[in-house]
Write an enzyme that holds these catalytic residues in place. Structure first.
Site: not given
Length: 356
Positions: A173, A297
């Protein structure tokens, strides 16, 4: 604690609007604004902000040039504001390569249809980057990512030597574009396994991101399409805005793209991709690599893959832009190895994971 922000944009309206939004957060204070990159460099030195928001296209000096100068002279976390066009995506990726830490759409409605949610997300991203200012200032100036030459380095924090890997799955990310590029650039041209990449990124950016990776990597890299078949030496990047899953039929593993379901916050989500891979009848032995990024995540999906025999590597805190996703892996006791990013690239360059 209140963090000091410098706002840089050639639009007087945008400068006022961003100042109003950021000053509305009790933990942020806009200490100055600039209308071009040259003024931004001067004000960054004078005001010493904790974080800078930076436009790309500006008169006198553009944002990319300003980022390079600031990161060389006084490294500071920089959040780029990006226009949602192909040219804007390419420029933003150049800014990230120059040292910017993160980016966000310039039009706030593209962050969220709800204005208050968009404001909170903007302030949250600025706050997160400001909290990492000490790490940024301690880092050397960024250099263009090139395939690393194998060299002896210090060992990882655990033994990460694995064998027989038949697929590599990568999640990242914030700070991920540069980290993913370093990892993929280390892979040999004759890579005998396929690669999947899930990078949190808007849909209008992932295509340009894949093109950029394809230019600097020895393997082929492209944005995944529905029905694409996994094959050795091909890295498929999950398109932004949708979910990427794996399907298996008659021994063929193919990509299935679908709209995100309610409650699936990240689009694409590493958890979704990893879980689908773990759910295949003949789940391949995967090497899961979790790189820099906010949140967690990938943790749940990595756990499912690990239960099926996968090996899991996490990027270490020192080399992460944001130690969120890898920390979730480490805290969940899922990591077989915790690597400095350069060490990880070296390990992949040696080709050990897919050696039987």
């Amino acid at each position: 604690m209140v963090y000091r922000v410098l706002v840089v944009d050639d639009s007087n309206f945008m400068r006022h609007r961003l100042t109003e939004i950021l000053n509305g957060d009790d933990h942020l204070e806009v200490v100055g604004s600039a209308g071009n990159g040259l003024d931004a460099i001067r004000m960054a030195a004078e005001l010493q902000p904790d974080v800078i928001t930076m436009d790309v296209e500006m008169p006198v000096m553009d944002g990319i040039t300003a980022v390079r100068r600031i990161m060389r002279e006084r490294p500071t976390p920089i959040l780029m504001f990006s226009v949602s066009t192909q040219a804007g995506a390419r420029a933003t990726l150049e800014a990230l390569d120059a040292g910017a830490m993160d980016f966000i759409p310039k039009q706030l409605h593209e962050i969220s249809a709800d204005k208050e949610t968009a404001k909170r997300m903007l302030c949250g991203r600025v706050l997160e980057l400001a909290r990492h200012r000490a790490k940024v200032r301690a880092s050397p100036p960024p250099r263009p990512t090139v395939p690393p030459a194998p060299r002896p380095r210090h060992p990882p924090s655990q033994s990460g030597h694995v064998r027989g890997v038949s697929l590599i799955a990568i999640a990242a990310s914030t700070g991920g574009p540069t980290a993913v590029q370093k990892v993929l650039a280390a892979l040999p041209a004759q890579l005998p396994v396929p690669v999947l990449v899930v990078q949190h990124m808007p849909g209008n950016f992932t295509g340009s991101f894949a093109e950029r990776l394809n230019q600097v990597c020895a393997i082929e890299v492209r944005e995944a399409k529905h029905g694409d078949e996994l094959r050795p030496g091909l890295a498929l990047v999950a398109p932004g805005g949708v979910q990427m899953e794996l399907r298996e039929q008659a021994g063929r593993r193919t990509i299935a793209l679908r709209e995100a379901a309610e409650g699936e916050y990240f689009r694409p989500s590493a958890d979704v991709t990893f879980a689908s891979l773990a759910g295949l009848a003949h789940s391949p032995r995967a090497l899961v690599i979790v790189l820099t990024g906010m949140g967690s995540d990938g943790r749940q999906g990595a756990a499912r893959l690990k239960a099926r025999g996968a090996a899991v590597w996490a990027q270490d805190e020192r080399s992460c832009v944001v130690y969120g996703m890898p920390k979730a892996i480490v805290d969940g006791r899922l990591a077989d190895a915790v690597y400095d990013l350069d060490d990880m690239a070296d390990e992949l360059a040696r080709g050990q994971p897919w050696t039987a």
